[in-house]
Design a protein around this motif. Structure first.
Motif, PDB file in Angstrom:
ATOM      1  N   PHE A 152       0.606  -1.171  -0.097  1.00  0.00           N
ATOM      2  CA  PHE A 152      -0.038   0.252   0.094  1.00  0.00           C
ATOM      3  C   PHE A 152       0.877   1.152   0.687  1.00  0.00           C
ATOM      4  O   PHE A 152       1.737   1.083   1.136  1.00  0.00           O
ATOM      5  N   ALA A 153       0.293   2.407  -0.420  1.00  0.00           N
ATOM      6  CA  ALA A 153       0.849   3.869  -0.822  1.00  0.00           C
ATOM      7  C   ALA A 153       1.945   4.250   0.625  1.00  0.00           C
ATOM      8  O   ALA A 153       2.503   4.905   0.466  1.00  0.00           O
ATOM      9  N   ASP A 154      -0.087   3.872   1.368  1.00  0.00           N
ATOM     10  CA  ASP A 154      -0.228   4.950   2.895  1.00  0.00           C
ATOM     11  C   ASP A 154      -0.943   4.168   3.316  1.00  0.00           C
ATOM     12  O   ASP A 154      -1.685   3.601   2.826  1.00  0.00           O
ATOM     13  N   ALA A 155      -1.072   4.314   4.597  1.00  0.00           N
ATOM     14  CA  ALA A 155      -2.088   3.786   5.599  1.00  0.00           C
ATOM     15  C   ALA A 155      -3.530   4.883   5.396  1.00  0.00           C
ATOM     16  O   ALA A 155      -4.445   4.316   6.134  1.00  0.00           O
ATOM     17  N   ARG A 156      -3.809   5.123   4.657  1.00  0.00           N
ATOM     18  CA  ARG A 156      -4.697   6.420   4.609  1.00  0.00           C
ATOM     19  C   ARG A 156      -5.868   5.203   4.121  1.00  0.00           C
ATOM     20  O   ARG A 156      -7.032   5.062   3.362  1.00  0.00           O
ATOM     21  N   ALA A 157      -4.841   4.886   2.882  1.00  0.00           N
ATOM     22  CA  ALA A 157      -5.518   3.462   2.257  1.00  0.00           C
ATOM     23  C   ALA A 157      -6.335   2.239   3.278  1.00  0.00           C
ATOM     24  O   ALA A 157      -7.276   1.398   2.361  1.00  0.00           O
ATOM     25  N   LEU A 158      -6.109   2.502   4.352  1.00  0.00           N
ATOM     26  CA  LEU A 158      -6.639   1.135   5.497  1.00  0.00           C
ATOM     27  C   LEU A 158      -7.667   2.024   6.337  1.00  0.00           C
ATOM     28  O   LEU A 158      -8.771   1.371   6.559  1.00  0.00           O
ATOM     29  N   SER A 159      -7.336   3.312   6.593  1.00  0.00           N
ATOM     30  CA  SER A 159      -7.586   4.149   7.372  1.00  0.00           C
ATOM     31  C   SER A 159      -7.931   5.339   6.993  1.00  0.00           C
ATOM     32  O   SER A 159      -7.000   6.048   7.584  1.00  0.00           O
ATOM     33  N   ARG A 160      -8.817   6.311   6.329  1.00  0.00           N
ATOM     34  CA  ARG A 160      -8.453   7.532   6.081  1.00  0.00           C
ATOM     35  C   ARG A 160      -8.181   8.492   7.848  1.00  0.00           C
ATOM     36  O   ARG A 160      -8.095   9.498   7.044  1.00  0.00           O
ATOM     37  N   ALA A 182       1.362   3.450   9.662  1.00  0.00           N
ATOM     38  CA  ALA A 182       1.786   2.232   9.122  1.00  0.00           C
ATOM     39  C   ALA A 182       2.844   1.145   9.443  1.00  0.00           C
ATOM     40  O   ALA A 182       2.681   0.086   9.217  1.00  0.00           O
ATOM     41  N   ALA A 183       3.461   1.091  10.431  1.00  0.00           N
ATOM     42  CA  ALA A 183       4.391   0.916  11.235  1.00  0.00           C
ATOM     43  C   ALA A 183       2.861   0.127  12.122  1.00  0.00           C
ATOM     44  O   ALA A 183       2.948  -1.556  12.610  1.00  0.00           O
ATOM     45  N   ALA A 184       1.662   0.040  12.165  1.00  0.00           N
ATOM     46  CA  ALA A 184       0.512  -0.368  13.243  1.00  0.00           C
ATOM     47  C   ALA A 184       0.212  -1.835  12.150  1.00  0.00           C
ATOM     48  O   ALA A 184       0.024  -2.661  12.468  1.00  0.00           O
ATOM     49  N   THR A 185       0.481  -1.914  11.504  1.00  0.00           N
ATOM     50  CA  THR A 185       0.376  -3.381  10.480  1.00  0.00           C
ATOM     51  C   THR A 185       0.975  -4.644  10.631  1.00  0.00           C
ATOM     52  O   THR A 185       0.511  -5.286  10.247  1.00  0.00           O
ATOM     53  N   GLY A 186       1.997  -4.278  11.812  1.00  0.00           N
ATOM     54  CA  GLY A 186       3.347  -5.150  11.337  1.00  0.00           C
ATOM     55  C   GLY A 186       4.820  -5.447  10.915  1.00  0.00           C
ATOM     56  O   GLY A 186       5.071  -6.106  10.307  1.00  0.00           O
TER      57      GLY A 186
END
Length: 332
Positions: free
Chosen positions: A34-42, A98-102
């Motif tokens: 993913f480009a950045d964490a916004r793709a997972l949570s706005r 981003a690091a929260a994904t592991g």
């Protein structure tokens, strides 16, 4: 080695992270970057981010993340928004999310197409700025247990990345190898891969062709296995060193032009070797033969087709070719 997808390849689709996991599986692939964490949570909700990561893990899909580029001349609107107008605070917040994904792979970059040639700030100054930003982020990266993985991204050479790693520290700075971007900075992909190989922790597996024009060399992405990039030779270097490396397919539209017939162009490409330039020109000649014979489409013809109408077939072609090539390399 697992084969997955870089998110930019499907930038034409406005779908959720869960839908993107579904799409990856529908292509028979094994993960996504993913480009950045916004793709997972706005809103960078860490709970939502961890839920997506848990779902990817449940499906046995790898997940890699990114943050915006570290170029002070072009501060990311996403980072500014995340930091409420403070670029560095925004980068830190995005790095934590981003690091929260592991994952330990956090993709970033120095500059994009055209930044090297900007006349309002020398490229050397932009590189220095990126190094300073990376050094500022380094303590947080160490605390989070992640690497800042700098992509070979359009405007940076392999030599410049090696110098960046030396200054930032190889305990923080690593490389995402984009195999198709080297022609844009007039480098031979195989030679550049050899230089960067020890530092590579992720990839954008990309192919391209080159042609000669009145201005110089033009480069355009093509489905993996149909262009000039020596994928088998590159994988033969990477596999023994990094057998668990994820191979994220990236493909997209766009023509990139390098005006090497313009007086003084060498000042913008100080690291260029004559052998690399000769290789690119020879590949351009071979690509032109293929275009003239009708084996492959011309650049303008292909660019005239909307990316949304090409993407699905190109991903499937590239995935099939990469699986075949990888199988051949790993059984040698």
């Amino acid at each position: 080695m697992r084969i997955g997808l870089d998110e930019w390849t499907i930038h034409h689709l406005d779908i959720s992270a869960y839908d993107k996991l579904d799409l990856v599986e529908s292509f028979g692939l094994e993960g996504i970057q993913f480009a950045d964490a916004r793709a997972l949570s706005r809103n960078f909700d860490l709970g939502e981010i961890r839920e997506v990561a848990a779902e990817a893990k449940r499906r046995n899909l790898y997940l890699e993340m990114g943050i915006p580029g570290l170029n002070f001349l072009r501060p990311s609107a996403k980072a500014l928004e995340a930091g409420q107008g403070d670029y560095m605070n925004g980068l830190r917040r995005m790095l934590e999310a981003a690091a929260a994904t592991g994952t330990s792979v956090i993709r970033t970059f120095v500059g994009g197409p055209g930044d090297r040639l900007r006349r309002d700030a020398e490229w050397q100054l932009q590189q220095r700025g990126a190094i300073q930003i990376a050094q500022s982020l380094a303590p947080l990266a160490r605390e989070l247990g992640v690497y800042l993985a700098f992509e070979t991204h359009a405007d940076v050479t392999s030599f410049e990345l090696l110098r960046l790693i030396e200054e930032v520290g190889d305990d923080v700075a690593k490389v995402i190898l984009d195999t198709g971007n080297f022609p844009i900075v007039l480098e031979d992909p195989l030679a550049a891969t050899r230089r960067l190989a020890p530092h590579i922790i992720a990839t954008h597996m990309k192919d391209c062709i080159t042609i000669l024009t009145e201005q110089g060399i033009s480069s355009q992405c093509r489905p993996l296995g149909t262009g000039i990039v020596p994928l088998a030779d590159i994988l033969a270097i990477l596999y023994p060193l990094h057998p668990d490396l994820n191979l994220s397919i990236e493909d997209h539209e766009g023509i990139y032009r390098m005006d090497i017939f313009k007086a003084g162009w060498e000042r913008d490409y100080l690291d260029i070797h004559a052998n690399d330039l000769a290789w690119l020109i020879e590949q351009a000649r071979l690509s032109e033969v293929r275009i003239e014979s009708g084996e492959i489409s011309g650049m303008d013809t292909l660019e005239g087709i909307p990316w949304a109408d090409q993407a699905d077939a190109r991903i499937r072609t590239g995935a099939a070719n990469l699986k075949r090539i990888l199988g051949e390399v790993t059984t040698l």
